[in-house]
Design a protein around this motif. Sequence first.
Motif, PDB file in Angstrom:
ATOM      1  N   LEU A 163      49.569 -50.436 -52.735  1.00  0.00           N
ATOM      2  CA  LEU A 163      49.366 -51.447 -53.774  1.00  0.00           C
ATOM      3  C   LEU A 163      48.534 -50.898 -54.929  1.00  0.00           C
ATOM      4  O   LEU A 163      48.798 -51.180 -56.094  1.00  0.00           O
ATOM      5  N   ARG A 164      47.525 -50.103 -54.608  1.00  0.00           N
ATOM      6  CA  ARG A 164      46.667 -49.537 -55.645  1.00  0.00           C
ATOM      7  C   ARG A 164      47.434 -48.550 -56.523  1.00  0.00           C
ATOM      8  O   ARG A 164      47.346 -48.599 -57.749  1.00  0.00           O
ATOM      9  N   ILE A 208      45.179 -43.795 -64.332  1.00  0.00           N
ATOM     10  CA  ILE A 208      45.222 -42.802 -63.254  1.00  0.00           C
ATOM     11  C   ILE A 208      44.002 -42.918 -62.347  1.00  0.00           C
ATOM     12  O   ILE A 208      44.116 -42.863 -61.119  1.00  0.00           O
ATOM     13  N   GLY A 209      42.820 -43.078 -62.919  1.00  0.00           N
ATOM     14  CA  GLY A 209      41.616 -43.210 -62.108  1.00  0.00           C
ATOM     15  C   GLY A 209      41.704 -44.398 -61.162  1.00  0.00           C
ATOM     16  O   GLY A 209      41.313 -44.303 -59.990  1.00  0.00           O
ATOM     17  N   ALA A 210      42.215 -45.519 -61.676  1.00  0.00           N
ATOM     18  CA  ALA A 210      42.375 -46.709 -60.838  1.00  0.00           C
ATOM     19  C   ALA A 210      43.439 -46.481 -59.775  1.00  0.00           C
ATOM     20  O   ALA A 210      43.297 -46.921 -58.629  1.00  0.00           O
ATOM     21  N   GLN A 211      44.525 -45.804 -60.128  1.00  0.00           N
ATOM     22  CA  GLN A 211      45.577 -45.505 -59.150  1.00  0.00           C
ATOM     23  C   GLN A 211      45.030 -44.701 -57.976  1.00  0.00           C
ATOM     24  O   GLN A 211      45.397 -44.923 -56.823  1.00  0.00           O
ATOM     25  N   LEU A 212      44.148 -43.765 -58.286  1.00  0.00           N
ATOM     26  CA  LEU A 212      43.611 -42.879 -57.251  1.00  0.00           C
ATOM     27  C   LEU A 212      42.371 -43.450 -56.577  1.00  0.00           C
ATOM     28  O   LEU A 212      41.820 -42.829 -55.661  1.00  0.00           O
ATOM     29  N   GLY A 213      41.930 -44.616 -57.016  1.00  0.00           N
ATOM     30  CA  GLY A 213      40.734 -45.215 -56.436  1.00  0.00           C
ATOM     31  C   GLY A 213      39.465 -44.481 -56.808  1.00  0.00           C
ATOM     32  O   GLY A 213      38.454 -44.569 -56.109  1.00  0.00           O
ATOM     33  N   LYS A 214      39.511 -43.761 -57.942  1.00  0.00           N
ATOM     34  CA  LYS A 214      38.353 -42.991 -58.405  1.00  0.00           C
ATOM     35  C   LYS A 214      38.159 -43.174 -59.909  1.00  0.00           C
ATOM     36  O   LYS A 214      38.261 -42.219 -60.690  1.00  0.00           O
ATOM     37  N   PRO A 215      37.899 -44.397 -60.332  1.00  0.00           N
ATOM     38  CA  PRO A 215      37.719 -44.627 -61.773  1.00  0.00           C
ATOM     39  C   PRO A 215      36.538 -43.849 -62.327  1.00  0.00           C
ATOM     40  O   PRO A 215      35.466 -43.808 -61.730  1.00  0.00           O
ATOM     41  N   LEU A 232      46.844 -48.322 -45.446  1.00  0.00           N
ATOM     42  CA  LEU A 232      47.937 -47.688 -46.187  1.00  0.00           C
ATOM     43  C   LEU A 232      48.592 -48.682 -47.143  1.00  0.00           C
ATOM     44  O   LEU A 232      48.997 -48.320 -48.256  1.00  0.00           O
ATOM     45  N   SER A 233      48.705 -49.947 -46.722  1.00  0.00           N
ATOM     46  CA  SER A 233      49.250 -50.980 -47.607  1.00  0.00           C
ATOM     47  C   SER A 233      48.402 -51.096 -48.865  1.00  0.00           C
ATOM     48  O   SER A 233      48.922 -51.168 -49.981  1.00  0.00           O
TER      49      SER A 233
END
Length: 525
Positions: free
Chosen positions: A460-461, A468-475, A455-456
């Motif tokens: 952080l992500r 947005i793609g990087a924020q969601l971990g789905k670039p 969760l940490s």
Amino acid sequence: MGAVTSATEQGRLAGPLSMSVANLCHRLQPQVSARTAAGFAEVLRRLGGPLQVAVAGRIKSGKSTLVNALIGRRVAPTDVGECTRLVTRFQYGTVDRVEIVFNDGRKQVLPFSADGMIPAELGIDIDQVSHIEAYLTNAVLQGMTVIDTPGLGSLDAASVSRTEELLGAAKHRKPDDDDEEEEGSDELDDTSRNAVAGAEAVLYVVTQGVRADDQQALAAFTAATASRDAGPVNAIAVLNKADTIAPESVEGSGGDVWKAATLLSEKQASTLKPRVADVLPVIGLIAESAESGGFTSPDAEALRQLAEMDDDILETMLISADIFTSWECDVAAGTRLRLLEKLDLFGIRYAVEAIRKEPEITAGSLRRKLLDASGLEAVRQRLSIVFAARADGIKAAAALASVTALAHASGDPAERQRVHDAIEVLLAKPEAHQLRLLEALTLVASGAVDMPEDLSEEVLRVGSNADIGAQLGKPGAPRAELAAHALERAGWWRSFASFGATPAQSRVAHVVHRAYFLIWQQIRD
């Protein structure tokens, strides 16, 4: 003073979040004590200025060399001397000048040395000096004030203290003639000054030997005011002197120096995270020489002469600095020493190879190749992504922390509550959610709120990326997939906030839930 900032001041602010905090300060000034109001005036001044970035690290890590490279001018002294024991602020000015600022507020103009640098020796009692202000007609400094700090690990306790406090950011500063001095600013006391002192972001310099207490050393450089910890939003690190790494000491490097430096940087990133967003390799000496005008046409010609030498002889010369300077050859020993001082052995070898591949290469093209080899451009791009693109949020968060600290320093419970209530109203606005997210990220990154590791990493992500793609971990994922994932995670974090989370975790979870919901709205719209 009215609630709305002047048009001139608005033009200097980093964005809408800074504007909201500036308006809050203006509204509160008539409602607080003269001392707190004076502190708010200093917060407003800093909000209207460039982002303040401290270059920090241990002694002899090459901080000042990197500062010169970033500014594009060899002005910060790199040899150990009185000046390197002081905090030096490099900021934009219409006329180049250097001023010594004394502890009592006096200022003394300091002439540049013959080579255009700040003199290493000041000829005065530095215990009486607060810091040095350097004003330069430099385009880089229009968007970023660079603070060069004495190295941690120095035996000089006074230098370490100056560095950790970063008093040069606000203490004893007197406005320039073209500054707008706020009414009552002369009432700012030491407590209030310290509440707004400090850099807003940190560039932390390490070398190949990361020590066990580097985390603590980095924490000493609070990246924002009022003791806000360094974190992935406002701190990055560089592995300097990357050319000194022995490739054979790094598994998987394949004998390549830069590959070894990249792998070592990744290892150091895991050590320093979540204090920093990233660790990037750089060769500060080559970057300084190539970017600040230190590399000249005569240097290129000397390298061209070396390139014409027999391979075996040149390889022998490049074994060590002593052999390189003492070997009998057509290139004068003094010239070779100058090349060493500017490029070291790695840079000399790299330049010779570039000339042999392209014999007609010009001095300008060779300089650009050296600059590319230094890794400086990647550092600048990261600075732009991590700092410049988020300057509004970083400055606004730092300013709010200062406002809170000033209210607490007043000792008046009613005033403290009035300021607290005003901040809560500001943070309740949808457009201010980024500040909530920055606060949550800092709490998790610093360990103030303990979260499970997965969760940490998610917090952080989401909080550390602008894409947005990087924020969601789905670039690179399709919009429909991103929207579905954002809504799913929003629901999960809302459930976590209500069931199973501690009170501290729940506050963070509510912020993350709203972040995902706003991302979903943004994708849908």
